[in-house]
Scaffold this active site. Structure first.
Site, PDB file in Angstrom:
ATOM      1  N   ASP A  23       0.882  -1.170   0.000  1.00  0.00           N
ATOM      2  CA  ASP A  23       0.000   0.000   0.000  1.00  0.00           C
ATOM      3  C   ASP A  23       0.914   1.213   0.000  1.00  0.00           C
ATOM      4  OD1 ASP A  23      -1.652   2.137   0.542  1.00  0.00           O
ATOM      5  OD2 ASP A  23      -2.424   1.359   2.442  1.00  0.00           O
ATOM      6  N   LYS A  87       2.828  11.188  -3.501  1.00  0.00           N
ATOM      7  CA  LYS A  87       1.817  10.470  -4.289  1.00  0.00           C
ATOM      8  C   LYS A  87       0.898  11.447  -5.038  1.00  0.00           C
ATOM      9  CE  LYS A  87      -1.706   6.861  -3.584  1.00  0.00           C
ATOM     10  NZ  LYS A  87      -2.295   5.991  -2.541  1.00  0.00           N
ATOM     11  N   GLU A 187      -7.156   0.337  -4.631  1.00  0.00           N
ATOM     12  CA  GLU A 187      -7.197   0.226  -3.167  1.00  0.00           C
ATOM     13  C   GLU A 187      -8.523  -0.365  -2.679  1.00  0.00           C
ATOM     14  OE1 GLU A 187      -6.048   4.190  -2.018  1.00  0.00           O
ATOM     15  OE2 GLU A 187      -4.036   3.886  -2.834  1.00  0.00           O
ATOM     16  N   ASP A 211     -12.878   5.456   2.323  1.00  0.00           N
ATOM     17  CA  ASP A 211     -11.462   5.548   2.701  1.00  0.00           C
ATOM     18  C   ASP A 211     -11.113   6.986   3.118  1.00  0.00           C
ATOM     19  OD1 ASP A 211      -8.691   5.667   2.849  1.00  0.00           O
ATOM     20  OD2 ASP A 211      -8.346   4.526   1.019  1.00  0.00           O
TER      21      ASP A 211
HETATM   22  P1  ADP Z   1      -3.083   7.405   3.781  1.00  0.00           P
HETATM   23  O1  ADP Z   1      -3.886   6.289   3.195  1.00  0.00           O
HETATM   24  O2  ADP Z   1      -3.525   8.771   3.293  1.00  0.00           O
HETATM   25  O3  ADP Z   1      -1.617   7.224   3.609  1.00  0.00           O
HETATM   26  P2  ADP Z   1      -3.733   6.435   6.492  1.00  0.00           P
HETATM   27  O4  ADP Z   1      -4.821   5.533   6.114  1.00  0.00           O
HETATM   28  O5  ADP Z   1      -2.493   5.818   7.011  1.00  0.00           O
HETATM   29  O6  ADP Z   1      -3.390   7.480   5.359  1.00  0.00           O
HETATM   30  O7  ADP Z   1      -4.341   7.449   7.588  1.00  0.00           O
HETATM   31  C1  ADP Z   1      -3.556   8.334   8.302  1.00  0.00           C
HETATM   32  C2  ADP Z   1      -4.459   9.191   9.163  1.00  0.00           C
HETATM   33  O8  ADP Z   1      -5.150   8.358  10.132  1.00  0.00           O
HETATM   34  C3  ADP Z   1      -3.722  10.249   9.967  1.00  0.00           C
HETATM   35  O9  ADP Z   1      -4.382  11.493   9.836  1.00  0.00           O
HETATM   36  C4  ADP Z   1      -3.831   9.730  11.389  1.00  0.00           C
HETATM   37  O10 ADP Z   1      -3.825  10.793  12.342  1.00  0.00           O
HETATM   38  C5  ADP Z   1      -5.175   9.032  11.379  1.00  0.00           C
HETATM   39  N1  ADP Z   1      -5.337   8.071  12.470  1.00  0.00           N
HETATM   40  C6  ADP Z   1      -4.542   7.020  12.792  1.00  0.00           C
HETATM   41  N2  ADP Z   1      -4.979   6.416  13.909  1.00  0.00           N
HETATM   42  C7  ADP Z   1      -6.104   7.081  14.307  1.00  0.00           C
HETATM   43  C8  ADP Z   1      -7.018   6.944  15.421  1.00  0.00           C
HETATM   44  N3  ADP Z   1      -6.862   6.005  16.338  1.00  0.00           N
HETATM   45  N4  ADP Z   1      -8.049   7.821  15.498  1.00  0.00           N
HETATM   46  C9  ADP Z   1      -8.210   8.791  14.590  1.00  0.00           C
HETATM   47  N5  ADP Z   1      -7.375   8.973  13.529  1.00  0.00           N
HETATM   48  C10 ADP Z   1      -6.328   8.143  13.409  1.00  0.00           C
HETATM   49 MG    MG Z   2      -4.575   4.788   2.139  1.00  0.00          MG
END
Ligand code: ADP
Ligand code: MG
Length: 620
Positions: A23, A87, A187, A211
């Site tokens: 991912d 990205k 995704e 998502d």
């Molecule tokens: P991406 O797909 O854009 O790379 P992610 O799916 O990894 O991103 O999401 C990252 C986001 O998820 C960040 O903003 C992070 O603060 C948030 N996040 C992670 N854990 C939690 C949680 N327990 N509660 C709320 N938000 C969270």
């Molecule tokens: Mg993602």
């Protein structure tokens, strides 16, 4: 050097090697694989550093590259050398970025063409592909280290809304990281597979995948039938995510503590502290009712879940409106959705979960870790492609990439290898010289970046393009591959309608051993191929720049001062001198210099011609 597992007794590529699922996210990336014993997907946690690798690349003063959590720490202390959200730039031209170009804290090169964006770090120029490759390399190394085996093949995920050029850029990044990219999958498709939906070919379902990540939001509606995932609709906002939730908390604390927003923006240390605390608070509130902390004993950081929910309500409502829109585009009602899947770290926020479940009228699936679910699904897809799941029927695929020759002898792929057939794909091209009336279309098959290393299938001339300035004609090249493996290539100039086509059978006279050899060659030569491609692309950009500036001088030289003309000529000459240097950074630096020097001219000339046009108009 790319490492390849070879069976020493037969000389063939080792079959049992692990294929990973990746991912490659805007905020975070991770890699997963299928555990050989329990056959379940699991995310790789190398040396206990966690499964999540922040998608941040930092270049040190010593010229080293750091990726992940360590790199993230330089975001505030050394923003010019620390690249995030790359990205967002993949497969994009400067024009595509539009109003968002100020979002980035590092320097994006404006070469004012339709060419792909580049990022300048000191005296080096990086394409988003190279930067993404750094992240993929890190993931690959972590996987190799943790699994104690070479990792050469991967399935990589992309958002459902990615276009061909963004998908190709992702493939190229994989290649540059020494990975053979078996397939690029969406995704939401990966998330669905992780929940076991769509694995059995008999299954027919319509699902919604919601998502919400760090900086992007998307909703996809998928129809699954006979093992095929069809995207019925997507919607979302590529500038909306968890960062916006953090910002709400920061603004609240600024108000509560009677701080002045401007002073905070200027104090890098304090604003970084606030950001970290706000994210911590947000995550805590996903399970606790209240959060209390402080910064240096001076600023009180307190917030309840109720307050937080009140603050973010408008943001959550916006995402639900996108869900409504996507459903209406797919011509479906919430009742017709069989399952809803939650993806992305921000779906851990209870208000988000509740709002989505309520809108679709059923509890959303969130039993799998929302940060990991996409990578887990990619690992399942990798396992299917490896042929490890005997119960699943593999559809016919093209064994080698099909594409055409572009400027400088480069291969531009149209139908990537491993695409299911029948399939069709196309791309638009234009002329590079004023008044060009013919265009040669050469069709190739193979994985190498230079067409001369690939297999030529056909060639024809599209004749009778009306004479127009370079860049004006629009030539659509379409590849249509039918179920019998016959490829039809057609080229159409859209403004005039001139058209030409050819039919070939790409598999004719090609043995399995030859296909395997071609794949092997592409892996062993990946690095030199990508390097050669980048030099050729830089040279092509440079040649076009020289051509454009020289044409401009011819037509509009009289509007420039003598000094301006001579400086331009010097810079053009400097660029010409380095075109054949074989060093992309040297070429791009000369392009950047010429661009910065000449870019004010175009506007000035435009002003003059508007004035002349106005003056020439006689009002009776
Ligand atoms: P991406 O797909 O854009 O790379 P992610 O799916 O990894 O991103 O999401 C990252 C986001 O998820 C960040 O903003 C992070 O603060 C948030 N996040 C992670 N854990 C939690 C949680 N327990 N509660 C709320 N938000 C969270
Ligand atoms: Mg993602």
């Amino acid at each position: 050097m790319a490492k390849v597992a070879i069976n020493l007794s037969t000389g063939s590529i080792q079959q049992e090697e692990v294929i990973v699922g990746i991912d490659l996210g805007t905020t975070n990336s991770l890699v997963a694989y299928i555990h050989p014993e329990d056959k379940k997907p699991i995310a790789i946690n190398d040396q206990g550093r966690g499964t999540i690798v922040p998608s941040v690349v930092h270049f040190t003063q010593q010229g080293e590259t750091i990726v992940g959590n360590e790199a993230k720490e330089y975001l505030t202390t050394d923003p010019a050398n620390t690249i995030y959200s790359v990205k967002r730039l993949l497969g994009k031209s400067y024009q595509d970025l539009g109003e968002h170009r100020d979002y980035f804290g590092y320097k994006i090169i404006d070469d004012n063409t339709e060419g792909l964006v580049k990022i300048r770090v000191g005296d080096r120029f990086y394409s988003p592909i190279e930067l993404s490759a750094e992240i993929l390399k890190e993931l690959r190394e972590r996987a190799e280290h943790s699994l104690k085996t070479p990792v050469n093949r991967a399935v990589i995920t992309v958002p459902a809304y990615f276009n061909d050029s963004q998908r190709q850029a992702t493939r190229d990044a994989g290649k540059l990281a020494g990975l053979e990219v078996l397939r690029i999958i969406n995704e939401p498709t990966a998330a669905s597979l992780a929940y076991g939906i769509g694995i059995s070919p008999e299954e027919e379902k319509t699902i919604a995948v919601y998502d919400l990540g760090g900086g992007t939001f998307d909703i996809s509606i998928l129809s699954i039938h006979q093992g095929i995932f069809e995207v019925l609709a997507t919607n979302g906002d590529t500038y909306l995510g968890g960062d916006d939730l953090d910002r709400e908390i920061i603004n609240y604390w600024i108000k509560e503590n009677e701080l002045v927003a401007d002073t905070i923006n200027q104090d890098k240390h304090l604003s970084q502290e606030l950001r970290l605390k706000a994210e911590e608070a947000k995550k805590a509130l996903s399970s606790a009712a209240e959060y209390t902390s402080d910064i240096d004993g001076k600023i009180r950081c307190h917030i309840t879940r109720d307050k937080f929910e009140e603050l973010i309500q408008p943001i959550v409502a916006r995402t639900i409106r996108s869900c409504e829109q996507a459903l209406s585009d797919a011509k479906l009602t919430p009742e017709q959705i069989d399952a809803v899947i939650m993806v992305g770290g921000s779906t851990r926020v209870p208000l988000v979960y509740n709002a989505v479940s309520e809108f679709f009228g059923k509890p959303a699936n969130n039993s799998l870790n929302p940060d990991e679910v996409v990578a887990l699904g990619a690992a399942i897809q990798a396992d299917i492609l490896a042929g490890n799941r005997k119960d699943i029927l593999l559809l016919d695929v093209t064994p080698l990439t099909l594409g055409i020759e572009t400027m400088g002898g480069l291969m531009d792929s149209i139908i990537p290898r491993n695409s299911k057939i029948p399939t069709k794909a196309g791309r638009q091209y234009t002329t590079s010289v004023d008044g060009q009336v013919n265009m040669k279309i050469s069709v190739y098959q193979g994985e190498r970046d230079l067409v001369k290393e690939n297999r030529k299938l056909a060639e024809f001339d599209l004749k009778g393009i009306p004479a127009m300035p370079a860049g004006f004609p629009k030539v659509d090249v379409n590849f249509i591959l039918n179920a019998d493996g016959i490829l039809k290539v057609e080229a159409i100039e859209l403004r005039s309608g001139v058209r030409q086509e050819v039919e070939v059978k790409p598999q004719y006279g090609l043995t399995d051993a030859q296909v395997e050899q071609m794949l092997m060659d592409s892996i062993t030569h990946a690095r030199e191929d990508v390097a050669a491609r980048m030099v050729i692309e830089a040279r092509t950009t440079g040649e076009q720049m020289v051509y454009q500036v020289e044409q401009f001088l011819k037509k509009n030289g009289q509007h420039l001062t003598e000094d301006e003309v001579s400086l331009t000529q010097t810079n053009v000459q400097n660029l010409k001198n380095v075109l054949t240097s074989g060093d992309k950074d040297t070429i791009l630096k000369a392009v950047d210099t010429l661009e910065e020097q000449t870019s004010p001219f175009a506007e000035r000339v435009m002003q003059i011609s508007i004035k002349q046009a106005m003056a020439g108009k006689k009002i009776e």
